[in-house]
Design a protein around this motif. Structure first.
Motif, PDB file in Angstrom:
ATOM      1  N   THR A 248     -17.751 -16.413  83.291  1.00 40.45           N
ATOM      2  CA  THR A 248     -19.175 -16.256  82.945  1.00 40.45           C
ATOM      3  C   THR A 248     -19.973 -15.696  84.114  1.00 40.45           C
ATOM      4  O   THR A 248     -20.702 -14.699  83.975  1.00 40.45           O
ATOM      5  N   ASP A 249     -19.849 -16.333  85.283  1.00 37.34           N
ATOM      6  CA  ASP A 249     -20.631 -15.896  86.445  1.00 37.34           C
ATOM      7  C   ASP A 249     -20.224 -14.495  86.898  1.00 37.34           C
ATOM      8  O   ASP A 249     -21.069 -13.691  87.333  1.00 37.34           O
ATOM      9  N   ILE A 250     -18.912 -14.214  86.784  1.00 37.51           N
ATOM     10  CA  ILE A 250     -18.442 -12.875  87.163  1.00 37.51           C
ATOM     11  C   ILE A 250     -19.076 -11.817  86.271  1.00 37.51           C
ATOM     12  O   ILE A 250     -19.540 -10.770  86.737  1.00 37.51           O
ATOM     13  N   LYS A 251     -19.102 -12.090  84.953  1.00 39.53           N
ATOM     14  CA  LYS A 251     -19.682 -11.131  84.015  1.00 39.53           C
ATOM     15  C   LYS A 251     -21.177 -10.951  84.251  1.00 39.53           C
ATOM     16  O   LYS A 251     -21.711  -9.839  84.128  1.00 39.53           O
ATOM     17  N   ILE A 252     -21.851 -12.068  84.575  1.00 45.57           N
ATOM     18  CA  ILE A 252     -23.292 -11.964  84.851  1.00 45.57           C
ATOM     19  C   ILE A 252     -23.528 -11.078  86.069  1.00 45.57           C
ATOM     20  O   ILE A 252     -24.418 -10.214  86.071  1.00 45.57           O
ATOM     21  N   LYS A 253     -22.719 -11.282  87.117  1.00 49.13           N
ATOM     22  CA  LYS A 253     -22.870 -10.462  88.322  1.00 49.13           C
ATOM     23  C   LYS A 253     -22.527  -9.003  88.033  1.00 49.13           C
ATOM     24  O   LYS A 253     -23.193  -8.087  88.523  1.00 49.13           O
ATOM     25  N   GLU A 254     -21.481  -8.786  87.230  1.00 51.53           N
ATOM     26  CA  GLU A 254     -21.129  -7.416  86.856  1.00 51.53           C
ATOM     27  C   GLU A 254     -22.274  -6.753  86.089  1.00 51.53           C
ATOM     28  O   GLU A 254     -22.585  -5.577  86.298  1.00 51.53           O
ATOM     29  N   PHE A 255     -22.895  -7.543  85.210  1.00 54.74           N
ATOM     30  CA  PHE A 255     -24.029  -7.015  84.434  1.00 54.74           C
ATOM     31  C   PHE A 255     -25.199  -6.681  85.352  1.00 54.74           C
ATOM     32  O   PHE A 255     -25.828  -5.626  85.214  1.00 54.74           O
ATOM     33  N   GLU A 256     -25.470  -7.591  86.314  1.00 59.44           N
ATOM     34  CA  GLU A 256     -26.579  -7.352  87.240  1.00 59.44           C
ATOM     35  C   GLU A 256     -26.307  -6.145  88.124  1.00 59.44           C
ATOM     36  O   GLU A 256     -27.200  -5.345  88.401  1.00 59.44           O
ATOM     37  N   ILE A 257     -25.036  -6.013  88.553  1.00 60.62           N
ATOM     38  CA  ILE A 257     -24.672  -4.854  89.370  1.00 60.62           C
ATOM     39  C   ILE A 257     -24.805  -3.570  88.563  1.00 60.62           C
ATOM     40  O   ILE A 257     -25.343  -2.561  89.033  1.00 60.62           O
ATOM     41  N   ALA A 258     -24.305  -3.628  87.307  1.00 64.51           N
ATOM     42  CA  ALA A 258     -24.421  -2.447  86.444  1.00 64.51           C
ATOM     43  C   ALA A 258     -25.880  -2.104  86.176  1.00 64.51           C
ATOM     44  O   ALA A 258     -26.269  -0.928  86.167  1.00 64.51           O
ATOM     45  N   LYS A 259     -26.682  -3.150  85.978  1.00 62.21           N
ATOM     46  CA  LYS A 259     -28.109  -2.932  85.723  1.00 62.21           C
ATOM     47  C   LYS A 259     -28.784  -2.317  86.941  1.00 62.21           C
ATOM     48  O   LYS A 259     -29.578  -1.372  86.820  1.00 62.21           O
ATOM     49  N   ALA A 260     -28.445  -2.864  88.131  1.00 61.41           N
ATOM     50  CA  ALA A 260     -29.020  -2.325  89.366  1.00 61.41           C
ATOM     51  C   ALA A 260     -28.553  -0.895  89.603  1.00 61.41           C
ATOM     52  O   ALA A 260     -29.318  -0.029  90.038  1.00 61.41           O
ATOM     53  N   TRP A 261     -27.273  -0.642  89.295  1.00 58.28           N
ATOM     54  CA  TRP A 261     -26.745   0.703  89.462  1.00 58.28           C
ATOM     55  C   TRP A 261     -27.440   1.686  88.532  1.00 58.28           C
ATOM     56  O   TRP A 261     -27.809   2.789  88.936  1.00 58.28           O
ATOM     57  N   ASN A 262     -27.597   1.269  87.270  1.00 56.95           N
ATOM     58  CA  ASN A 262     -28.271   2.142  86.308  1.00 56.95           C
ATOM     59  C   ASN A 262     -29.710   2.402  86.719  1.00 56.95           C
ATOM     60  O   ASN A 262     -30.235   3.514  86.546  1.00 56.95           O
ATOM     61  N   LYS A 263     -30.336   1.354  87.282  1.00 55.36           N
ATOM     62  CA  LYS A 263     -31.716   1.511  87.738  1.00 55.36           C
ATOM     63  C   LYS A 263     -31.783   2.478  88.915  1.00 55.36           C
ATOM     64  O   LYS A 263     -32.670   3.330  88.992  1.00 55.36           O
ATOM     65  N   ALA A 264     -30.824   2.323  89.848  1.00 53.73           N
ATOM     66  CA  ALA A 264     -30.783   3.224  90.999  1.00 53.73           C
ATOM     67  C   ALA A 264     -30.480   4.644  90.546  1.00 53.73           C
ATOM     68  O   ALA A 264     -31.060   5.615  91.056  1.00 53.73           O
ATOM     69  N   LEU A 265     -29.566   4.777  89.581  1.00 57.32           N
ATOM     70  CA  LEU A 265     -29.222   6.098  89.060  1.00 57.32           C
ATOM     71  C   LEU A 265     -30.414   6.728  88.364  1.00 57.32           C
ATOM     72  O   LEU A 265     -30.690   7.925  88.518  1.00 57.32           O
ATOM     73  N   GLU A 266     -31.149   5.907  87.599  1.00 62.38           N
ATOM     74  CA  GLU A 266     -32.341   6.403  86.914  1.00 62.38           C
ATOM     75  C   GLU A 266     -33.389   6.852  87.925  1.00 62.38           C
ATOM     76  O   GLU A 266     -34.032   7.893  87.761  1.00 62.38           O
ATOM     77  N   ALA A 267     -33.559   6.041  89.002  1.00 61.67           N
ATOM     78  CA  ALA A 267     -34.529   6.398  90.035  1.00 61.67           C
ATOM     79  C   ALA A 267     -34.131   7.692  90.731  1.00 61.67           C
ATOM     80  O   ALA A 267     -34.978   8.536  91.038  1.00 61.67           O
ATOM     81  N   GLU A 268     -32.814   7.853  90.971  1.00 58.40           N
ATOM     82  CA  GLU A 268     -32.333   9.074  91.617  1.00 58.40           C
ATOM     83  C   GLU A 268     -32.573  10.282  90.720  1.00 58.40           C
ATOM     84  O   GLU A 268     -33.037  11.339  91.179  1.00 58.40           O
ATOM     85  N   ASN A 269     -32.253  10.120  89.436  1.00 62.99           N
ATOM     86  CA  ASN A 269     -32.472  11.226  88.491  1.00 62.99           C
ATOM     87  C   ASN A 269     -33.949  11.550  88.363  1.00 62.99           C
ATOM     88  O   ASN A 269     -34.347  12.716  88.266  1.00 62.99           O
TER      89      ASN A 269
END
Length: 503
Positions: free
Chosen positions: A119-140
């Motif tokens: 559970t905690d691993i998936k939550i962290k993966e989701f948060e990392i993916a969310k942060a990555w997508n946010k960073a990618l969106e900001a870069e774009n």
């Protein structure tokens, strides 16, 4: 020795499993015996030895919607190694688990499974993916903004440089007014971009402050209407109908007139830009102590998924650039920040291919203590009996001021530095007014103003400077200046400011 080594290895393996949070179970299909490790007990919410391991006990923890999948996977495990994820309950809390296992067949059929709460691993993966997508969106978003900004800057620069070269090299006297007009329009376009970027910086840093005073609302709306008519003409959209509200000429409100004027101008500019046919409307109404403005159009509309994001910086509804509407994506963002600075809010209602309505409200605008400011605006000034000192180190800026003042017949003295301005004011008692640039060599305009005021305290000094950030006006007034004009200013602004001190 072999038994001791085996015991040590088992103890180390248990420690590794405990640290990693990996449980373990063994099920004997022949004897039906079931064994759980201590970590497996903990994952399911039991103390070691607190429950007798069994298939039925395990199944009670599996989410009902995943139970059939879980049982089928265990059957498939007898044929091949399996790894699955499923939902389970621990002390009533829904968790996500993973098992990796296989079945061995020797003397008995043995099922060996590693069990992990992920559970905690998936939550962290989701948060990392969310942060990555946010960073990618900001870069774009940044890349899109830079590409768009390059286009927005180069377009007027191309016009300015091109027409300037034509004026410089050819026999084109009959085209001079047209070329000069194009250069001016392109310069104003560049100025708008720079002003927007400076506004964003000040608003985001919370250094901008509203300047509230009483003003005549209908008079301001007439000015907005004139601006809108000019926008229609410049956009070749004079065929659009313009609907402006007309009310009593005595309605006075208290707020920051310049900010409201800028917000309305921006909203109307957008309305015109995105409307090909139909009507542009601008109305307002007083509700209690607040005022609510509304700008409507019959244009292309905004997709519903973009109606919130258009108030964020660099965001535009037309993200693919196919419609070639241009703009920096800062207008609505600046409007929102300025409205919030005034304590108000802004919202939007839009339907594609029908039109858009943008409304904003500003509270606490009713104040019955009226301020009656004189607004002298004569068309012709005659100051032949007055002398003005222009303190300006840039020759081109001096020539512009000289050209502005030439029709007034005023006598002009030019000082190229702060020291020259001080000396000229002392040696020429006939000087009635100084136009003081701030950024000059040797002695800057603020220091020169202070020194001049020590010997000539009644001499009027008007600051005319490229410093236009929050607080610069206050610095000029504190130094002794009577007015502060931010460059670039037009001829009307200059003459109006001077007319207050040169009757």
């Amino acid at each position: 020795m072999t038994k001791l080594k085996t015991a040590i290895e088992i103890r180390q393996l248990k420690k590794i499993h405990s640290i990693a949070g990996i449980g373990y179970w063994v099920y004997n299909y022949s004897t039906k015996n079931f064994w759980w490790s201590e970590v497996t007990h903990n994952i399911l919410g039991y103390q070691p030895g607190g429950v007798t391991p069994s298939r039925e006990t395990l199944k009670k923890h599996i989410h009902p919607e995943d139970l059939v999948f879980f049982e089928e996977s265990l059957k498939q495990m007898q044929l091949q190694a399996m790894e699955i994820e499923f939902r389970f309950y621990k002390n009533g809390e829904l968790r996500l688990g993973k098992i990796t296992g296989e079945v061995y067949e020797k003397e008995d059929i043995i099922e060996e499974v590693l069990f992990q709460d992920i559970t905690d691993i998936k939550i962290k993966e989701f948060e990392i993916a969310k942060a990555w997508n946010k960073a990618l969106e900001a870069e774009n978003l940044k890349n899109a903004f830079l590409a768009n900004m390059s286009h927005e800057l180069r377009t007027p620069l191309n016009s300015i440089i091109g027409f300037s070269e034509l004026l410089e090299t050819g026999n084109i006297s009959e085209n001079i007014p047209r070329y000069a007009s194009s250069i001016k329009d392109s310069g104003l376009q560049l100025l708008k971009i720079i002003e927007d970027l400076l506004k964003v910086s000040m608003l985001e840093s919370r250094t901008a402050k509203p300047v509230k005073r009483n003003f005549n609302l209908p008079n301001m709306m007439l000015e907005v209407k004139d601006l809108t008519n000019r926008l229609l003409k410049n956009s070749n959209k004079e065929h659009l109908n313009l609907n402006f509200q007309s009310t009593s000429s005595h309605l006075v409100i208290k707020s920051d007139q310049n900010k409201i004027l800028g917000i309305l101008k921006n909203l109307l500019h957008n309305a015109i830009k995105f409307t090909k046919e139909g009507t542009i409307s601008c109305t307002y109404q007083i509700k209690n102590q607040a005022i609510e403005f509304s700008v409507s159009d019959t244009g292309k509309g905004i997709p519903i998924e973009c109606q919130t994001s258009v108030f964020q910086r660099f965001r535009q509804a037309d993200t693919n650039g196919l419609n070639n509407f241009g703009g920096t994506g800062l207008g609505l963002y600046i409007s929102r920040l300025e409205i919030e600075l005034l304590g108000g809010k802004i919202w939007i209602a839009s339907e594609e291919k029908v039109g858009t309505t943008v409304k904003f409200s500003i509270p606490n605008v009713i104040d019955h203590e009226l301020i009656r400011d004189l607004d002298p605006n004569p068309e012709i000034y005659n100051w032949e009996n007055y002398t003005v000192l222009i303190a300006e180190d840039q020759f081109t800026n001096y020539k512009i001021l000289e050209a502005y003042l030439q029709p007034t017949n005023v006598n002009i003295i030019w000082a190229k530095t702060g020291r020259e301005a001080i000396s000229a004011s002392l040696q020429n008692p006939e000087i009635n007014l100084i136009l003081m640039d701030i950024n000059m060599p040797h002695t800057n305009g603020l220091e020169a103003t202070k020194l001049i005021k020590e010997t000539r305290p009644n001499l009027t000094i008007i600051a005319q400077t490229a410093y236009a950030l929050e607080g610069d006006r206050e610095k000029s007034l504190k130094a002794g200046c009577s007015e502060h004009l931010s460059k670039p200013f037009n001829k009307t602004d200059l003459l109006l400011a001077m007319s207050k001190y040169l009757p």
